[in-house]
Scaffold this motif. Structure first.
Motif, PDB file in Angstrom:
ATOM      1  N   ASN A  11     -11.095  26.551   9.455  1.00 26.09           N
ATOM      2  CA  ASN A  11     -10.610  26.513   8.090  1.00 26.09           C
ATOM      3  C   ASN A  11     -11.565  25.628   7.282  1.00 26.09           C
ATOM      4  OD1 ASN A  11      -9.227  26.303   5.733  1.00 26.09           O
ATOM      5  ND2 ASN A  11      -7.224  25.952   6.691  1.00 26.09           N
ATOM      6  N   SER A  13     -11.910  25.097   4.020  1.00 25.04           N
ATOM      7  CA  SER A  13     -11.322  24.289   2.936  1.00 25.04           C
ATOM      8  C   SER A  13     -10.673  23.031   3.496  1.00 25.04           C
ATOM      9  CB  SER A  13     -10.320  25.109   2.129  1.00 25.04           C
ATOM     10  OG  SER A  13      -9.232  25.476   2.932  1.00 25.04           O
ATOM     11  N   ARG A  14     -10.063  23.130   4.650  1.00 21.32           N
ATOM     12  CA  ARG A  14      -9.469  21.968   5.287  1.00 21.32           C
ATOM     13  C   ARG A  14     -10.556  20.979   5.720  1.00 21.32           C
ATOM     14  NH1 ARG A  14      -5.350  22.445  10.374  1.00 21.32           N
ATOM     15  NH2 ARG A  14      -4.717  20.266  10.392  1.00 21.32           N
ATOM     16  N   LYS A  16     -13.546  20.610   4.269  1.00 25.88           N
ATOM     17  CA  LYS A  16     -14.060  19.992   3.039  1.00 25.88           C
ATOM     18  C   LYS A  16     -13.118  18.904   2.542  1.00 25.88           C
ATOM     19  CE  LYS A  16     -16.689  23.926   1.306  1.00 25.88           C
ATOM     20  NZ  LYS A  16     -16.776  24.935   0.235  1.00 25.88           N
ATOM     21  N   ARG A  17     -11.810  19.168   2.614  1.00 21.34           N
ATOM     22  CA  ARG A  17     -10.822  18.182   2.203  1.00 21.34           C
ATOM     23  C   ARG A  17     -10.903  16.933   3.084  1.00 21.34           C
ATOM     24  NH1 ARG A  17      -5.111  20.194   2.854  1.00 21.34           N
ATOM     25  NH2 ARG A  17      -6.329  22.063   2.646  1.00 21.34           N
TER      26      ARG A  17
END
Length: 100
Positions: A11, A13-14, A16-17
């Motif tokens: 994932n 986006s996870r 990057k977060r």
């Protein structure tokens, strides 16, 4: 899909977060520690060193170099910083005058 040795990032986006929050957390810690270091460095006492001459007294030194506070308080501060128990100073002594 990005592969780092044994780990797979499924994932993005996870990931990057997670990176963003990690950098933010480290930045906050560095910023907070720099604030506390600056606060403590301002409290370091500074002194002006004076060679006592013939005829100098604690009263005359205090009135000359510490005119911003009351004279008795200035004499007390000079005596306390220089470990002077009675008001005897002699020519050639080096006296530390606190600078405010």
């Amino acid at each position: 899909m990005i592969i780092f040795n044994k780990y797979r990032i499924t994932n993005i986006s996870r990931f990057k977060r997670f990176v963003f929050m990690s950098v933010l957390f480290i930045s906050i810690i560095i910023f907070a520690s720099s604030l506390t270091l600056n606060a403590y460095s301002k409290n370091i006492p500074q002194f002006k060193y004076i060679n006592v001459k013939e005829g100098d007294t604690l009263w005359s030194l205090a009135s000359t170099y510490m005119d911003d506070i009351e004279i008795r308080e200035a004499i007390y501060e000079i005596s306390r910083h220089n470990n002077i128990l009675n008001s005897s100073i002699y020519p050639g002594d080096v006296i530390a005058i606190p600078i405010k």
